[in-house]
Design an enzyme around this catalytic site. Structure first.
Site, PDB file in Angstrom:
ATOM      1  N   LYS A 188       0.879  -1.174   0.000  1.00  0.00           N
ATOM      2  CA  LYS A 188       0.000   0.000   0.000  1.00  0.00           C
ATOM      3  C   LYS A 188       0.916   1.224   0.000  1.00  0.00           C
ATOM      4  CE  LYS A 188      -4.116   1.877   0.185  1.00  0.00           C
ATOM      5  NZ  LYS A 188      -5.109   1.796  -0.910  1.00  0.00           N
ATOM      6  N   ASP A 220      -5.470  -3.136  -2.339  1.00  0.00           N
ATOM      7  CA  ASP A 220      -6.906  -3.058  -2.658  1.00  0.00           C
ATOM      8  C   ASP A 220      -7.146  -3.539  -4.086  1.00  0.00           C
ATOM      9  OD1 ASP A 220      -5.468  -0.809  -3.496  1.00  0.00           O
ATOM     10  OD2 ASP A 220      -7.079   0.612  -3.083  1.00  0.00           O
ATOM     11  N   ASP A 244      -2.447 -12.477   5.057  1.00  0.00           N
ATOM     12  CA  ASP A 244      -3.494 -13.183   5.807  1.00  0.00           C
ATOM     13  C   ASP A 244      -4.818 -13.039   5.067  1.00  0.00           C
ATOM     14  OD1 ASP A 244      -4.741 -14.490   8.037  1.00  0.00           O
ATOM     15  OD2 ASP A 244      -5.462 -12.520   8.691  1.00  0.00           O
ATOM     16  N   ASP A 248      -6.860 -16.012   2.378  1.00  0.00           N
ATOM     17  CA  ASP A 248      -8.236 -16.493   2.568  1.00  0.00           C
ATOM     18  C   ASP A 248      -9.050 -16.258   1.290  1.00  0.00           C
ATOM     19  OD1 ASP A 248      -7.814 -17.231   5.235  1.00  0.00           O
ATOM     20  OD2 ASP A 248      -9.750 -16.422   5.873  1.00  0.00           O
TER      21      ASP A 248
HETATM   22  C1  IPM Z   1      -3.755 -17.722   9.741  1.00  0.00           C
HETATM   23  C2  IPM Z   1      -4.658 -17.358  10.891  1.00  0.00           C
HETATM   24  C3  IPM Z   1      -3.803 -16.759  11.994  1.00  0.00           C
HETATM   25  C4  IPM Z   1      -3.179 -15.485  11.451  1.00  0.00           C
HETATM   26  C5  IPM Z   1      -4.529 -16.487  13.326  1.00  0.00           C
HETATM   27  C6  IPM Z   1      -5.229 -17.711  13.854  1.00  0.00           C
HETATM   28  C7  IPM Z   1      -3.594 -15.920  14.360  1.00  0.00           C
HETATM   29  O1  IPM Z   1      -5.671 -16.510  10.462  1.00  0.00           O
HETATM   30  O2  IPM Z   1      -2.842 -18.531   9.950  1.00  0.00           O
HETATM   31  O3  IPM Z   1      -3.978 -17.209   8.646  1.00  0.00           O
HETATM   32  O4  IPM Z   1      -3.820 -14.419  11.464  1.00  0.00           O
HETATM   33  O5  IPM Z   1      -2.040 -15.549  11.008  1.00  0.00           O
HETATM   34 MG    MG Z   2      -5.747 -16.228   8.360  1.00  0.00          MG
END
Ligand code: IPM
Ligand code: MG
Length: 355
Positions: A188, A220, A244, A248
């Site tokens: 960013k 973003d 992180d 996801d």
């Molecule tokens: C991940 C999880 C962890 C993180 C949490 C559980 C601390 O979300 O491994 O991605 O944020 O790194």
């Molecule tokens: Mg995570």
């Protein structure tokens, strides 16, 4: 005969169920080769807090450091959310990563052709996606000082030093050299000073890898591009919190977060774990998808133990099982021929692995 020492952290929620399937598959693959495994179970997370008062007992770190690798399930749950921050399961995990020095978190997102309909995105968008998020894991806003809170103010600091950026950038470029030779660094830099330094240092490191094409993207925009046209990415290099979030997001390209493995690597021993959490809502019901953990065990064979053939064998068994239509509940709507429990699908993968 070689014996690999594996520290097993089952953790909370579905952790124990999914780890049991991973060791089943590891033992099956070992039966085909001249090695076996010696597992030592250690505590971390909420279960560790309940027994010892600490989410990361020192014994866990000691055992991990004297093993060849750590295989990790999942930690956390509502039950422990009321605890002060340093007693919470997540704090144990962060301390663990720090103590082991696992600065590079590799999160591959590969779309299985067999599950092309399971993604919320159109098949044309995701077909053939094969990307790797390289997330810095022991710095950034997760660890920066100062941090704190009182009744009216809460604050954290996003900080990266030059040496931290150099280290993770080298890792990402080396991985890209083994892949399609493209790195997209996510930051960013239009707003954050820390990102400006990140971008400059990544540029400097890139000079040593002339074959790799480097691009930069604001986070973003990257979040948007990941769902617009994910095939444009090969290696995505990011800091801790951006990685992180983006990992996801990347997992949903593949249909279920229950499929994606990860490796956390540093200068000592590595930690291999699914990217999903402990899913307390489905714990103990035998419906969790163990594939992310089995796939993490395969990454462990590949990266920590150098058993590439055995890792390939597990990957092939997972593909075969999906191709034949065996599904856990999370994927039951997608071309399932048979809906299996956690241990049933683990056993089928183990059988195919041993062949
Ligand atoms: C991940 C999880 C962890 C993180 C949490 C559980 C601390 O979300 O491994 O991605 O944020 O790194
Ligand atoms: Mg995570």
């Amino acid at each position: 005969m070689k014996t690999y020492k594996i520290a097993l952290i089952k953790g909370d929620g579905i952790g124990p169920e999914i780890i049991d399937e991973a060791t089943k598959v590891l033992d099956a693959v070992a039966s085909c080769y001249d090695f076996d495994f010696k597992y030592t179970e250690v505590l971390m997370g909420g279960c560790a807090y309940d027994i010892t008062g600490d989410p990361l007992p020192q014994d866990t770190v000691r055992t991990a450091l004297s093993s060849d690798a750590v295989l990790f399930g999942a930690i956390g749950g509502d039950k422990w959310d009321i605890l002060p921050r340093e007693k919470r399961p997540e704090s144990g995990l962060l301390r663990f990563r720090k103590e082991l020095g696992v600065y590079a978190n590799l999160r591959p997102a590969v779309v299985y052709d067999e599950l092309i309909n399971a993604s919320s995105l159109k098949p044309t968008v995701i077909e053939g996606v094969d990307l790797m998020v390289v997330r810095e894991l022991i710095g950034g806003i997760y660890f920066g000082e100062p941090k704190g809170r009182d009744e009216n103010k809460g604050y954290n600091t996003m900080v990266y030093t030059r040496s931290e950026i150099v280290r993770i950038a080298h890792h990402a470029f080396k991985i890209a050299m083994e892949r399609k030779k493209r790195v997209c660094s996510i930051d960013k830099a239009n707003v954050l000073d820390v990102s400006q330094l990140w971008r400059e240092v990544v540029e400097e490191v890139s000079v040593e890898y002339p074959e790799v094409e480097l691009t930069h993207m604001y986070v973003d925009n990257a979040a948007m591009q990941l769902v617009r046209d994910p095939k444009q990415f090969d290696v995505m290099l990011t800091g801790n919190i951006f990685g992180d979030i983006l990992s996801d997001e990347a997992s949903m390209l593949c249909g279920s977060i229950g499929l994606l493995p990860s490796a956390s690597i540093g200068d000592k021993i590595g930690v291999y774990e699914p990217i999903h959490g402990s899913a307390p809502d489905i714990a103990g019901q035998g419906i969790a998808n163990p594939i992310a953990t089995i796939s993490s065990a395969s990454m462990m064979l590949r990266y920590a133990l150098g058993e590439i053939e055995a890792a390939n064998k597990i990957d092939a068994a997972i593909k075969k099982v999906l191709k034949e239509g065996y599904r856990t509940q999370d994927l039951a709507q997608y071309d399932a021929k048979e809906v299996c429990s956690t241990s049933e699908i683990g056993s089928i993968i183990a059988n195919y692995t041993a062949k």
